[in-house]
Design an enzyme around this catalytic site. Structure first.
Site, PDB file in Angstrom:
ATOM      1  NE  ARG A   2      29.255 -45.921 -23.782  1.00 39.27           N
ATOM      2  CZ  ARG A   2      29.430 -46.318 -22.481  1.00 39.27           C
ATOM      3  NH1 ARG A   2      27.733 -46.560 -21.863  1.00 39.27           N
ATOM      4  NH2 ARG A   2      30.570 -45.678 -21.395  1.00 39.27           N
ATOM      5  CB  THR A  32      26.708 -40.301 -29.544  1.00 37.00           C
ATOM      6  OG1 THR A  32      27.082 -41.317 -29.791  1.00 37.00           O
ATOM      7  CG2 THR A  32      27.001 -38.640 -30.651  1.00 37.00           C
ATOM      8  CG  ASP A  36      36.800 -50.012 -21.601  1.00 41.78           C
ATOM      9  OD1 ASP A  36      36.812 -50.759 -21.621  1.00 41.78           O
ATOM     10  OD2 ASP A  36      36.274 -48.531 -21.736  1.00 41.78           O
ATOM     11  CG  ASP A  84      40.694 -49.899 -22.320  1.00 42.76           C
ATOM     12  OD1 ASP A  84      41.097 -50.390 -23.566  1.00 42.76           O
ATOM     13  OD2 ASP A  84      40.168 -49.030 -22.263  1.00 42.76           O
TER      14      ASP A  84
END
Ligand code: PRP
Ligand code: URA
Length: 211
Positions: free
Chosen positions: A106, A110, A202, A205
């Protein structure tokens, strides 16, 4: 958000393990192990209605009729990279499943998905594909992955994620009404950065320790 079509798997073991995963102090090793365990438990639930047929077998004692799986074979398709964290648990449970990979990330500016890889089993049209990604946030990545798979001939697809935002469920429902979504939690919403709230941060991560 009204009329979302999503299956929340609320098994107590899954919910307990997810709570530990959400905590900010949970480290990479525990996070990865818990994701693998939850994925196996979720796979157990979503395969509950798989068709069976009767076969005749010979035990050491006698012959008898017994049940075996029939119907479409499975392929698991993790969306790279965080989806890889869900793969081991599923293939431990279903060792005959083939594995395809879809590379998407991703774009942080944007929030749109960018494709970088796609490698699938050759008989993709004859299998039920279980697309796995821990996070269904805006839905952009999952919807793009589902479109890629359909363009390659997929006809039967399930989407399995750990945590979903209502916004992402709506996007997938609207763009892919034929795809059944399974999640361990339907969370509240997205924040301004497209992160799921309360979420777990995340996922990539946290699985790979790249924070
Ligand atoms: C995360 C996650 C999903 C996507 C969800 O991946 O694993 O693929 O974001 O967001 P969306 O629903 O808004 O598209 P990310 O892009 O961080 O890549 P990674 O798996 O390589 O870390
Ligand atoms: N991707 C993640 O890893 N986490 C989120 O909350 C949203 C997208």
């Amino acid at each position: 958000m009204a009329d979302l079509k999503v299956n929340v798997i609320d098994h107590p073991l899954i919910q307990h393990k997810l709570t530990i995963m959400r905590k900010e102090n949970t480290g990479t090793k525990d996070f990865r192990e818990l994701l693998e365990e939850i994925s196996m438990l979720m796979a157990y639930e979503i395969t509950r209605s798989m068709p069976l047929k009767e076969v005749e077998i010979k035990t050491p004692v006698t012959t008898c009729k017994s049940k075996t799986l029939t119907g479409k074979k499975l392929a698991v398709v993790p969306i790279l990279r965080a989806g890889l964290g869900m793969l081991g648990g599923i293939v431990n449970l279903i060792p005959t499943a083939k594995v395809g990979h879809i590379g998407l990330y991703r774009d942080p500016e944007t929030l749109k998905p960018v494709e970088y890889y796609c490698k699938l089993p050759s008989d993709v049209g004859e299998r039920t594909l279980v697309v796995v990604d821990p996070m269904l946030a805006t839905g952009g990545s999952s919807a793009a992955a589902l479109t890629m798979l359909k363009e390659k001939g997929a006809k039967s697809i399930i989407l399995m994620c750990l945590v979903a935002a209502p916004e992402g469920v709506k996007v997938v429902n609207d763009e892919h009404p034929d795809v059944e979504i399974y999640t361990a939690s339907l969370d509240e919403c997205l924040n301004d950065h497209g992160y799921i709230v309360p979420g777990l941060g995340d996922a990539g991560d946290r699985i790979f320790g790249t924070k």
